[in-house]
Design a protein around this motif. Structure first.
Motif, PDB file in Angstrom:
ATOM      1  N   LEU A 180      79.680 -51.931 -83.817  1.00  0.00           N
ATOM      2  CA  LEU A 180      79.295 -50.955 -84.832  1.00  0.00           C
ATOM      3  C   LEU A 180      79.586 -51.487 -86.227  1.00  0.00           C
ATOM      4  O   LEU A 180      78.736 -51.426 -87.119  1.00  0.00           O
ATOM      5  CB  LEU A 180      80.050 -49.642 -84.608  1.00  0.00           C
ATOM      6  CG  LEU A 180      79.989 -48.629 -85.748  1.00  0.00           C
ATOM      7  CD1 LEU A 180      78.557 -48.142 -85.963  1.00  0.00           C
ATOM      8  CD2 LEU A 180      80.923 -47.451 -85.485  1.00  0.00           C
ATOM      9  N   TYR A 181      80.790 -52.015 -86.420  1.00  0.00           N
ATOM     10  CA  TYR A 181      81.175 -52.497 -87.745  1.00  0.00           C
ATOM     11  C   TYR A 181      80.280 -53.655 -88.193  1.00  0.00           C
ATOM     12  O   TYR A 181      79.870 -53.724 -89.356  1.00  0.00           O
ATOM     13  CB  TYR A 181      82.635 -52.942 -87.754  1.00  0.00           C
ATOM     14  CG  TYR A 181      83.612 -51.872 -87.304  1.00  0.00           C
ATOM     15  CD1 TYR A 181      83.351 -50.524 -87.508  1.00  0.00           C
ATOM     16  CD2 TYR A 181      84.797 -52.208 -86.652  1.00  0.00           C
ATOM     17  CE1 TYR A 181      84.228 -49.541 -87.087  1.00  0.00           C
ATOM     18  CE2 TYR A 181      85.688 -51.233 -86.234  1.00  0.00           C
ATOM     19  CZ  TYR A 181      85.405 -49.908 -86.443  1.00  0.00           C
ATOM     20  OH  TYR A 181      86.276 -48.938 -86.027  1.00  0.00           O
ATOM     21  N   LYS A 182      79.956 -54.537 -87.264  1.00  0.00           N
ATOM     22  CA  LYS A 182      79.075 -55.648 -87.598  1.00  0.00           C
ATOM     23  C   LYS A 182      77.694 -55.136 -88.014  1.00  0.00           C
ATOM     24  O   LYS A 182      77.068 -55.661 -88.930  1.00  0.00           O
ATOM     25  CB  LYS A 182      78.947 -56.585 -86.394  1.00  0.00           C
ATOM     26  CG  LYS A 182      80.201 -57.397 -86.098  1.00  0.00           C
ATOM     27  CD  LYS A 182      80.388 -58.531 -87.090  1.00  0.00           C
ATOM     28  CE  LYS A 182      81.474 -59.478 -86.643  1.00  0.00           C
ATOM     29  NZ  LYS A 182      81.618 -60.643 -87.536  1.00  0.00           N
ATOM     30  N   SER A 183      77.219 -54.078 -87.326  1.00  0.00           N
ATOM     31  CA  SER A 183      75.889 -53.546 -87.635  1.00  0.00           C
ATOM     32  C   SER A 183      75.838 -52.899 -89.013  1.00  0.00           C
ATOM     33  O   SER A 183      74.765 -52.813 -89.615  1.00  0.00           O
ATOM     34  CB  SER A 183      75.470 -52.532 -86.564  1.00  0.00           C
ATOM     35  OG  SER A 183      76.185 -51.300 -86.696  1.00  0.00           O
ATOM     36  N   ILE A 184      76.976 -52.440 -89.505  1.00  0.00           N
ATOM     37  CA  ILE A 184      77.029 -51.811 -90.827  1.00  0.00           C
ATOM     38  C   ILE A 184      77.150 -52.864 -91.933  1.00  0.00           C
ATOM     39  O   ILE A 184      76.966 -52.564 -93.107  1.00  0.00           O
ATOM     40  CB  ILE A 184      78.199 -50.808 -90.883  1.00  0.00           C
ATOM     41  CG1 ILE A 184      77.956 -49.662 -89.890  1.00  0.00           C
ATOM     42  CG2 ILE A 184      78.398 -50.221 -92.266  1.00  0.00           C
ATOM     43  CD1 ILE A 184      79.114 -48.694 -89.767  1.00  0.00           C
ATOM     44  N   GLY A 185      77.424 -54.095 -91.561  1.00  0.00           N
ATOM     45  CA  GLY A 185      77.489 -55.159 -92.558  1.00  0.00           C
ATOM     46  C   GLY A 185      78.869 -55.754 -92.781  1.00  0.00           C
ATOM     47  O   GLY A 185      79.051 -56.572 -93.690  1.00  0.00           O
ATOM     48  N   PHE A 186      79.842 -55.390 -91.958  1.00  0.00           N
ATOM     49  CA  PHE A 186      81.171 -55.983 -92.072  1.00  0.00           C
ATOM     50  C   PHE A 186      81.156 -57.398 -91.498  1.00  0.00           C
ATOM     51  O   PHE A 186      80.445 -57.677 -90.530  1.00  0.00           O
ATOM     52  CB  PHE A 186      82.206 -55.146 -91.312  1.00  0.00           C
ATOM     53  CG  PHE A 186      82.616 -53.877 -92.010  1.00  0.00           C
ATOM     54  CD1 PHE A 186      83.719 -53.855 -92.856  1.00  0.00           C
ATOM     55  CD2 PHE A 186      81.900 -52.703 -91.814  1.00  0.00           C
ATOM     56  CE1 PHE A 186      84.100 -52.679 -93.492  1.00  0.00           C
ATOM     57  CE2 PHE A 186      82.276 -51.535 -92.451  1.00  0.00           C
ATOM     58  CZ  PHE A 186      83.381 -51.518 -93.294  1.00  0.00           C
ATOM     59  N   SER A 187      81.960 -58.268 -92.077  1.00  0.00           N
ATOM     60  CA  SER A 187      82.110 -59.634 -91.578  1.00  0.00           C
ATOM     61  C   SER A 187      83.587 -59.995 -91.547  1.00  0.00           C
ATOM     62  O   SER A 187      84.419 -59.329 -92.185  1.00  0.00           O
ATOM     63  CB  SER A 187      81.345 -60.624 -92.456  1.00  0.00           C
ATOM     64  OG  SER A 187      81.804 -60.563 -93.803  1.00  0.00           O
ATOM     65  N   GLN A 188      83.925 -61.063 -90.838  1.00  0.00           N
ATOM     66  CA  GLN A 188      85.333 -61.411 -90.667  1.00  0.00           C
ATOM     67  C   GLN A 188      85.968 -61.851 -91.978  1.00  0.00           C
ATOM     68  O   GLN A 188      85.396 -62.631 -92.733  1.00  0.00           O
ATOM     69  CB  GLN A 188      85.504 -62.518 -89.622  1.00  0.00           C
ATOM     70  CG  GLN A 188      86.966 -62.816 -89.320  1.00  0.00           C
ATOM     71  CD  GLN A 188      87.150 -63.816 -88.187  1.00  0.00           C
ATOM     72  OE1 GLN A 188      86.178 -64.363 -87.675  1.00  0.00           O
ATOM     73  NE2 GLN A 188      88.385 -64.049 -87.795  1.00  0.00           N
ATOM     74  N   PHE A 189      87.154 -61.326 -92.209  1.00  0.00           N
ATOM     75  CA  PHE A 189      87.925 -61.607 -93.413  1.00  0.00           C
ATOM     76  C   PHE A 189      89.136 -62.463 -93.043  1.00  0.00           C
ATOM     77  O   PHE A 189      89.410 -63.485 -93.649  1.00  0.00           O
ATOM     78  CB  PHE A 189      88.334 -60.264 -94.037  1.00  0.00           C
ATOM     79  CG  PHE A 189      89.207 -60.341 -95.248  1.00  0.00           C
ATOM     80  CD1 PHE A 189      89.058 -61.338 -96.197  1.00  0.00           C
ATOM     81  CD2 PHE A 189      90.188 -59.379 -95.454  1.00  0.00           C
ATOM     82  CE1 PHE A 189      89.874 -61.378 -97.326  1.00  0.00           C
ATOM     83  CE2 PHE A 189      90.997 -59.404 -96.574  1.00  0.00           C
ATOM     84  CZ  PHE A 189      90.837 -60.410 -97.504  1.00  0.00           C
ATOM     85  N   ARG A 190      89.856 -62.054 -92.027  1.00  0.00           N
ATOM     86  CA  ARG A 190      91.008 -62.787 -91.511  1.00  0.00           C
ATOM     87  C   ARG A 190      91.341 -62.205 -90.140  1.00  0.00           C
ATOM     88  O   ARG A 190      90.826 -61.147 -89.781  1.00  0.00           O
ATOM     89  CB  ARG A 190      92.214 -62.662 -92.455  1.00  0.00           C
ATOM     90  CG  ARG A 190      92.628 -61.232 -92.730  1.00  0.00           C
ATOM     91  CD  ARG A 190      93.578 -61.130 -93.910  1.00  0.00           C
ATOM     92  NE  ARG A 190      93.949 -59.741 -94.141  1.00  0.00           N
ATOM     93  CZ  ARG A 190      94.574 -59.306 -95.230  1.00  0.00           C
ATOM     94  NH1 ARG A 190      94.904 -60.158 -96.179  1.00  0.00           N
ATOM     95  NH2 ARG A 190      94.878 -58.025 -95.375  1.00  0.00           N
ATOM     96  N   GLY A 191      92.174 -62.896 -89.384  1.00  0.00           N
ATOM     97  CA  GLY A 191      92.466 -62.434 -88.037  1.00  0.00           C
ATOM     98  C   GLY A 191      93.933 -62.536 -87.697  1.00  0.00           C
ATOM     99  O   GLY A 191      94.710 -63.197 -88.400  1.00  0.00           O
ATOM    100  N   LYS A 192      94.319 -61.866 -86.613  1.00  0.00           N
ATOM    101  CA  LYS A 192      95.689 -61.956 -86.139  1.00  0.00           C
ATOM    102  C   LYS A 192      95.712 -61.871 -84.625  1.00  0.00           C
ATOM    103  O   LYS A 192      94.779 -61.364 -83.995  1.00  0.00           O
ATOM    104  CB  LYS A 192      96.567 -60.877 -86.764  1.00  0.00           C
ATOM    105  CG  LYS A 192      96.159 -59.446 -86.444  1.00  0.00           C
ATOM    106  CD  LYS A 192      97.051 -58.457 -87.205  1.00  0.00           C
ATOM    107  CE  LYS A 192      96.610 -57.028 -86.954  1.00  0.00           C
ATOM    108  NZ  LYS A 192      97.410 -56.051 -87.735  1.00  0.00           N
TER     109      LYS A 192
END
Length: 200
Positions: A180-192
């Motif tokens: 869902l988040y990817k479909s709204i236009g979010f992309s990876q910023f950082r990970g843990k």
């Protein structure tokens, strides 16, 4: 069972070596996703539910909804009244950017709680509104409620002069949140990564 858990940035190379020496295993991977606030979608117009500003008089109802919505999330435990009070009214909470989704009977079926960390602005070079809690009751999922809440929040961030919206997601979330988040236009910023050791 009881567990010892810790989170570490994916960019940290030394901490994982330490954790593995104590037989801790990587069990979960999370990502911080980010979205520029340009070119946002229109806000919700679905007649089956409404999106309204956060109402502090309904905090206890909201806490119950959050706890019910998170029962199928890995590692989640119910939030106490005291913990919810801190989460909702702590120094970083931003109720002006937070919303409820209501059904036709005026009951809360979803919520979005925002936080803001102004001290990070200079270091990151961004003014970020964080979606701290996003919850939809299981029986009301797949109706675009979460999407409508997110779009409402992102528009609120932009209208207040922020540059980005961000959130944290478990990449194995069973609700399909990552997609869902990817479909709204979010992309990876950082990970843990979450490391875990069962202690008894």
């Amino acid at each position: 069972p009881k567990y010892l858990r810790t989170n570490v940035s994916q960019q940290n190379e030394s901490a994982p070596r330490l954790f593995t020496k104590f037989d801790m295993k990587a069990v979960r991977f999370e990502e911080d996703l980010i979205r520029d606030l340009a070119n946002l979608s229109e806000e919700n117009k679905n007649p089956k539910y409404s999106i309204i500003p956060w109402d502090s008089d309904r905090n206890e109802e909201a806490r119950i909804v959050k706890n019910l919505a998170f029962t199928d999330h890995w590692g989640s435990t119910p939030t106490t009244k005291e913990g919810w009070e801190q989460m909702v009214h702590g120094s970083t909470a931003r109720l002006g950017y937070s919303f409820f989704a209501l059904d036709s009977e005026n009951k809360i079926i979803g919520l979005l709680l925002s936080h803001r960390y102004e001290s990070d602005d200079t270091a990151l070079g961004k003014r970020i509104g964080w979606i701290d809690k996003l919850a939809t009751l299981a029986e009301h999922r797949r109706k675009s409620i979460a999407k409508s809440l997110i779009i409402q929040a992102l528009n609120a961030y932009r209208n207040d002069g922020l540059s980005h919206g961000a959130l944290d997601v478990d990449t194995e979330n069973p609700t399909g949140a990552y997609g869902l988040y990817k479909s709204i236009g979010f992309s990876q910023f950082r990970g843990k990564v979450t490391y875990e050791l069962q202690i008894f």
